[in-house]
Design an enzyme around this catalytic site. Structure first.
Site, PDB file in Angstrom:
ATOM      1  N   GLU B  53      29.531  -7.692  21.720  1.00 54.38           N
ATOM      2  CA  GLU B  53      30.793  -8.436  21.738  1.00 54.38           C
ATOM      3  C   GLU B  53      31.133  -8.937  23.135  1.00 54.38           C
ATOM      4  OE1 GLU B  53      30.336  -5.515  20.277  1.00 54.38           O
ATOM      5  OE2 GLU B  53      30.936  -5.679  18.166  1.00 54.38           O
ATOM      6  N   PHE B 115      38.920   5.281  10.783  1.00 54.98           N
ATOM      7  CA  PHE B 115      37.585   4.962  11.305  1.00 54.98           C
ATOM      8  C   PHE B 115      37.612   3.584  11.974  1.00 54.98           C
ATOM      9  CE2 PHE B 115      33.390   2.930  10.517  1.00 54.98           C
ATOM     10  CZ  PHE B 115      32.653   3.709  11.410  1.00 54.98           C
ATOM     11  N   GLN B 116      37.084   3.503  13.151  1.00 54.98           N
ATOM     12  CA  GLN B 116      37.041   2.274  13.962  1.00 54.98           C
ATOM     13  C   GLN B 116      38.435   1.685  14.173  1.00 54.98           C
ATOM     14  OE1 GLN B 116      33.909  -0.320  12.380  1.00 54.98           O
ATOM     15  NE2 GLN B 116      32.447   0.633  13.777  1.00 54.98           N
ATOM     16  N   LYS B 165      42.654  -5.924   7.930  1.00 58.23           N
ATOM     17  CA  LYS B 165      41.735  -6.332   6.865  1.00 58.23           C
ATOM     18  C   LYS B 165      42.473  -6.820   5.620  1.00 58.23           C
ATOM     19  CE  LYS B 165      37.396  -4.670   4.839  1.00 58.23           C
ATOM     20  NZ  LYS B 165      36.449  -3.520   4.822  1.00 58.23           N
ATOM     21  N   MET B 467      24.213  -6.852  46.986  1.00 55.55           N
ATOM     22  CA  MET B 467      25.448  -6.970  47.755  1.00 55.55           C
ATOM     23  C   MET B 467      25.992  -5.597  48.136  1.00 55.55           C
ATOM     24  SD  MET B 467      27.385  -9.139  49.176  1.00 55.55           S
ATOM     25  CE  MET B 467      27.580 -10.781  48.476  1.00 55.55           C
TER      26      MET B 467
END
Lengths: 92, 554
Positions: B53, B115-116, B165, B467
């Protein structure tokens, strides 16, 4: 952290009564370096406008915080209530 | 409201996206966003499956920056949503218009540690310009329109819309007839024009300080005209590169920590800074108290909060740069100042006569810049290669140089290049990366393979986090802590595993032919350039130091 030498201000914020508007104000206030000494929030259910009164203190100029709160999408206006607290220095 | 065909929330989402001109989105499916992906199946919007993502978010950023459009990314709830956060923070820091759509667990499950489930709405507060959570299908269309409006209104920025959802599955039969616009929060210009004209008239050593806001205000032509008409010497921030024509004889290059010696000395000695779309970032100013100590400031910006934030303005001009800057245009009598700086440019110009056979990274990037076709879009990751690209490559438009400026996010370059290439399929896109940075989103090589995105990757490989290693050498007594990457994978073999043509070069004599081969190749290509691990980026203004006290090749 001692807050004795910090400038203290009272802000009056008018906002649309939208999701998490209070959390947004609190997040910006903390991130921009201001301590919250007290606050009160009320909603006018007639016009769905929230009025948030907040006392803050910081070494930083209050204009910095006002500009950042004003940028939030749901904010209608911000002003300093000069009569409410004794400031060491008023820079708004 | 008007009656229309029955749509689910997911179907409505894609209809609204198309109404806003969205043709491409970047994302990754998952449980709580499945109704949206089901609606995608019937949509004309083209979806690019990224392999993380964060890659989707950066591709959306690259798409937005290269095309001047809103970039759109999708992710599911929980870890999908949290993986977007770095990309959104990057977009916020660099003021990039992005709309992120996240799936959320059903409203009935919200707040139950499902969940999630994560409070992405809460997490979004610090890394977006604004965010919404839609808990009623009847609010969805209005919120989606507002998300696009907010992303593009005033100072651009990312907006997140979290959709549970059940809202994605709910049906809607009525569409909005008329959109209610947000109140216009961009304030009118302050009446400082006359003061600014007075400051400009009396300036003997003015500098035009150009930032990333110029490109976003679509004011490149106005800024170039102003620079030409006034003859004012100009400097650019990292994000402003390309706004001023690099061939302008009074253009001095980038200022700041790795800016040119002439740019930094000119700013330090100036008596007036005309600041357009820039914000006195700490990487630009060095020690703020000693930045341009004798200069008055005229500050043009769209964002009220940037005025007086880090440097007080003597004249502040808020609002649309495109309309406001021409108000100050005039001829200036500053020939002595121009000649002094032009001589400094000659005295302090870049040198590419590096001794030995090993490849000198600035010279490679200069070669790429000289050979790349017109309107090539270059992205970078973050580190030494980023600064070398900024110093030694030339750009004729800010949309042709995409780099993570404010957030400085390693892992930006590869997915941003994918987004840029998809938005501009007929232009060459080159990702300049480092061996540390590329590993941050290396999975996006699979996205390149999947869609045969013809991105060219120039991998500057010193087998170090260069760097950080440079700073450890200079400022931490050479105590090299966790910056050795000698165990990197074989990048050529890795590329080949993704069907990407690749080769390694390590000698100066190989550079030109290798760059030409890369640019001539039809598909994606990775050119690994081995360089000496001890090369540093010069000049360097040490932290909390005035810009005229820069270190040079020590």
């Amino acid at each position: 952290m001692s807050t004795a030498n910090l400038n203290k201000y009272q802000l009056i914020i008018m906002a649309d009564d939208k999701q998490v508007v209070l959390e947004r104000i609190l997040q910006v206030t903390r991130y921009r370096g201001f301590l919250i000494n007290g606050m009160n929030a009320e909603v006018n259910t007639g016009n769905n406008v929230a009025t948030i009164t907040m006392t803050v203190s910081s070494e930083r100029p209050i204009s910095l915080l006002i500009d950042q709160i004003n940028k939030l999408i749901d904010i209608k206006g911000v002003r300093v209530d000069n009569s409410a607290v004794n400031n060491k220095q008023q820079t708004a | 409201m008007s009656e229309n065909k029955v749509l689910t929330g997911g179907g409505l989402l894609f209809e609204v996206l198309q109404e806003h001109g969205v043709q491409h989105v970047f994302g990754y499916p998952g449980g709580a966003i499945m109704p949206i992906y089901d609606a995608l199946y019937d949509s004309d919007v083209q979806h690019f499956l990224c392999r993380h993502e964060q890659g989707a978010a950066f591709s959306a950023v690259g798409y937005a920056r290269a095309a001047g459009k809103v970039g759109v990314c999708l992710a599911t709830s929980g870890p999908g949503a949290t993986n977007l956060i770095t990309g959104l923070a990057d977009a916020l820091a660099d003021s990039i218009p992005v709309v992120a759509i996240t799936g959320q667990v059903p409203t009935a499950a919200m707040g139950s540690d499902a969940f999630q489930e994560i409070d992405i709405f809460g997490l979004s507060l610090a890394c977006t310009k604004h965010s919404f959570q839609v808990t009623d299908i009847n609010d969805l269309e209005k919120v989606l329109h507002q998300a696009f409006e907010i992303a593009l209104e005033g100072r651009h920025g990312p907006v997140l819309v979290d959709i549970p959802k059940d809202v994605q599955l709910a049906e809607v039969t009525e569409r909005l007839d008329k959109l209610s616009h947000l109140k216009n929060k961009v304030k009118l210009p302050l009446a400082d024009i006359s003061k600014a004209l007075d400051l400009l008239t009396h300036a003997k050593q003015p500098i035009l300080y150009v930032g990333g806001g110029v490109g976003m205000a679509n004011a490149i032509e106005e800024v170039r005209n102003f620079a030409e008409q006034t003859g004012m010497p100009s400097v650019s921030t990292l994000k402003g590169l390309g706004a001023i024509n690099p061939d302008n004889e009074n253009y001095l290059g980038m200022l700041g920590m790795h800016g040119t010696k002439t740019a930094n000395l000119a700013v330090q000695n100036s008596d007036l800074l005309v600041v357009v779309g820039a914000r006195f970032d700490d990487r630009v100013t060095g020690k703020l108290d000693e930045f341009a100590p004798n200069a008055r400031v005229i500050h043009f910006d769209i964002d009220t909060a940037e005025i007086n934030k880090r440097r007080a303005a003597d004249a502040a001009i808020l609002g649309d740069l495109k309309g406001n800057l021409p108000l100050l245009s005039m001829e200036l009598s500053i020939s002595a100042w121009q000649e002094e700086l032009q001589q400094m440019q000659k005295d302090f110009g870049w040198r590419y006569d590096h001794p030995g056979e090993n490849i000198f990274a600035p010279a490679v990037l200069k070669t790429v810049s000289d050979l790349m076709p017109d309107n090539t879009c270059v992205t970078t990751d973050v580190g030494q290669h980023q600064m070398w690209a900024a110093q030694h490559m030339s750009f004729d438009d800010p949309s042709n140089f995409l780099t993570s400026g404010g957030m400085g996010t390693m892992g930006f370059g590869l997915p941003a290049a994918i987004g840029a290439q998809i938005s501009r399929p007929h232009d060459t896109v080159i990702a300049v990366s480092g061996d540390g940075s590329i590993m941050m989103n290396v999975q996006e090589l699979a996205t390149i393979k999947r869609y045969q995105v013809p991105v060219k990757i120039v991998l500057i490989d010193n087998a170090k986090l260069g760097m950080v290693r440079q700073w450890q050498d200079l400022f931490f007594d050479g105590r090299l802590s966790e910056t050795d990457l000698a165990d990197n994978p074989d990048f050529v073999m890795l590329s080949q595993a993704f069907d990407i043509k690749s080769q390694t070069i390590s000698k100066k004599s190989q550079v030109k032919a290798a760059v030409e081969e890369m640019l001539d190749h039809d598909g994606p290509y990775l050119l690994r350039v081995q360089i000496d691990a001890k090369e540093n980026v010069w000049p360097l203004v040490p932290p909390n130091t005035a810009n005229d006290k820069m270190m040079e090749n020590v």
